[in-house]
Design an enzyme around this catalytic site. Structure first.
Site: not given
Ligand code: FCB
Length: 469
Positions: A173, A353
């Protein structure tokens, strides 16, 4: 009944689809100053009064540094075949530029070997935000020197782990590090300067490309890629101002990263918008950034609704809202995957994620989290729909394996499918973990049936699984 998942959702996945869970070093490891680890920008940032909602830090977190064996047993028990975690740069090179710390590297070596022994593919992230604090003194990611220090670090990790890990992600990110860390100042290192933020984003992208080139030259066999946080952007109304603002926001979040990575250019409308705050780009940088990747990772949590006046309230949607205040919007994931697939020549995609923070109900040693189960199931169905429409998907990973240190929100927000009692460090599988395990079990049972049938009939490449019980 332990979950509220509609039983009529049907899903299709390629036979080699990868199912995983994800974490990151600073959020779970603890052992912040143990075995020679240096401080990271997050160790420092947590000391700033008011920076973290509950005044906490990652000093102990989930104590994963000491409990890693128990944790990877848990992962194996879930039946996933992949674990995405990050290496802490200051644990393996405390100041970011000097001596290497062999004890730190040994930890990750043991972890990777332990995963392999349990049949779980390691997916390593190099930079999940914990830059060595020492490098911040000389400008951090705003300094071009940091790009070269990152390539050294990437090379070292590849030399030690590259023969066993399945994939290496350069950055997690970059938008978050750039915008939240350097423009809004709500994440480490806490800077509020748009020009610096944009320079940081350029250096992150440049270091990604340079690391890819260096690792390939070293004969790295792991797949190489980057992870971006992306969302579809929807205008709050039909008003032209809302539309114009939506295009710009999409430019800043998605096109600012996807265009250089896949087209070798920064979007001209965003450059124009930035004016004098646009980054300094040297000749040849964009060619390096566009170095082909083996995979693209996408982190997806919600969509964004944009109004020019900034007045859209998430409650207007009438949808479920997570504990982070994020709207539950699974169809946005299908929309996003299709958009990326249609607009760019992308390699296979992983959802690296996806998950939700919700309040858990603890009862008789069980942890009930129907909203999280529902969230995960619906997003998995959204991935299936993208596959049905032709997107090349490789895998899906839940955020997160464990409740953990949720950055500026501290420990108040819980994303885990495994509950962590921070007083005792006891881990308990929540209902969502039990559901995920059951779902994966049905997946592999289906695969075995296909394999048996394949000896007599045409082999099917697909698993079709009902999402309910
Ligand atoms: C993302 C991050 C991860 C976590 C999630 C909820 O932005 O990569 O580390 O904090 O959000």
């Amino acid at each position: 009944m332990i979950y509220s998942v509609p039983s009529d959702l049907q899903m299709n996945f390629p036979r080699d689809f990868v199912w995983g869970v994800a974490t990151s070093a600073y959020q779970i490891e603890g052992a912040a100053i143990e075995d020679g680890k240096g401080l990271s920008v997050w160790d420092k940032f947590c000391r700033v009064p008011g920076a973290i909602a509950d005044g906490s830090d990652g000093d102990i977190a989930c104590d994963h540094y000491h409990r890693w064996q128990e944790d990877i047993d848990l992962i194996a028990d879930l039946g996933v075949n992949a674990y995405r975690f990050s290496v802490s740069w200051p644990r393996v090179r405390p100041t970011g530029s000097g001596e290497w710390n062999s004890k730190g590297m040994d930890f990750y070596e043991r972890l990777v070997d332990g995963l392999m022994k349990r049949g779980i593919q390691p997916y390593v992230t190099l930079n999940h935000w914990d830059l060595p604090a020492e490098l911040q003194f000389t400008g951090g990611w705003a300094s071009r020197d940091t790009v070269f220090r990152f390539v050294e670090y990437a090379s070292k990790v590849q030399q030690r782990l590259g023969d066993r890990v399945h994939a290496i992600t350069t950055h997690n990110e970059p938008w978050v590090m750039s915008v939240l860390g350097h423009k809004r100042g709500i994440f480490a290192p806490g800077i509020k300067d748009r020009a610096i933020a944009m320079q940081v984003s350029h250096h992150l992208l440049l270091s990604h490309g340079m690391a890819l080139k260096a690792l390939r030259e070293q004969g790295c066999t792991a797949g190489l890629g980057i992870v971006l946080n992306l969302s579809p952007m929807h205008p709050a109304s039909d008003a032209p101002q809302d539309h114009a603002k939506t295009v710009l926001e999409d430019g800043l979040l998605l096109r600012w990263y996807m265009d250089p990575l896949f087209k070798g250019t920064y979007p001209s409308d965003v450059l124009e918008h930035l004016g004098g705050d646009a980054p300094r780009v040297q000749s040849g940088d964009l060619d390096i950034i566009a170095t082909p990747m083996d995979f693209l990772g996408i982190n997806y949590y919600s969509r964004s609704v944009v109004s020019a006046a900034g007045t859209w309230d998430v409650h207007l949607s009438g949808r479920e809202i997570t504990d982070m205040g994020w709207e539950v919007y699974p169809e946005g994931l299908t929309e996003l995957l299709l958009r990326v697939h249609n607009d760019y020549a992308v390699p296979p995609i992983y959802v690296t994620e996806n998950g939700g923070a919700f309040k858990d109900v603890c009862n008789d040693g069980q942890i009930h989290d129907p909203l999280r189960t529902d969230y995960i199931a619906r997003h998995i169905a959204a991935v299936s729909e993208a596959i049905r429409q032709g997107v090349r998907m490789k895998g899906y990973m839940v955020w997160s394996l464990l409740d953990n240190f949720e950055w500026a929100s501290g420990y108040e927000k819980r994303f885990g499918i495994v509950h962590v009692d921070y007083a005792t460090q006891r881990r308990t599988l929540k209902d969502s973990a039990l559901w995920y395990r059951g779902f994966l079990h049905r997946q592999s049972a289906m695969r075995e049936n296909y394999d048996a049938a394949a000896t007599q009939t045409n082999h099917s490449e697909w698993n079709t699984v009902a999402i309910g019980a």
